[in-house]
Write a protein that holds these residues in place. Sequence first.
Motif: not given
Length: 246
Positions: A194-197, A199-200, A203
Amino acid sequence: GGEVQVESANQATLSSHESVPEIFTAGCAGHSSSMRISEKGDFILKLSTGQERPRLEELMQTNLRRFIPQYGGTSTVNGEEHVLLQNLLFGAQRPYVMDLKMGTRTFKDSECSSLKPRKDLLDKMLEIDPNEPTEEERRVGITKLRYMTFREKLSSSASMGFRFDGVRAFGPSGPEQDADVFVLQKKDTTKIATREQIQSCLRRYLSGRPDVQAELLARLVELRDALRGSDWFASHDMIGSSLLFV
């Protein structure tokens, strides 16, 4: 990085061909079983597939050479040809490393030519997702193409055109603190989709370093522009290629 001076292949001084350092296997996916390191440590010896040498020789004559490890010729180890590639981690002290596998598909059709259903591949699929196989597949097994396609969909490869194959980074206190080390190996990155994973993970790799973020973005734009203007890139399939960030 800058240019490096390379000895010719038949003059390169090699050690007893020690295995690749732990940083390669822990910090990026790599193929450590097919790699060795030179005595000085500035070159990696990678077992050749026979197709790499001519492609590397061609690339050294293009404007893309500044984006790939310096090619140092070939060397024979135990009767097998190895290509010599610049060790991008040579001299680095606890570097931040990120390995991204590029492409919506990272395997060739020739790797999956057999149409024979296999129970062992079905077992692998069931371990990952017991609900994925159809009733017929549960009875007879699955082909390698079916398994490989299934595996690609687990990560961000199919949807975003790249996936994480390995990450090694450190927390805000920097590389001096062992407790702050952040490592993702290939087995850990399979389901980062996922995009969130994504991005994490980015980061964690950048670790609040805005200057590095800006440098990486500028470098990626430079690479994109070079690829768009490259006749060599336009005439070759780049299946299973990677971007290594150091």
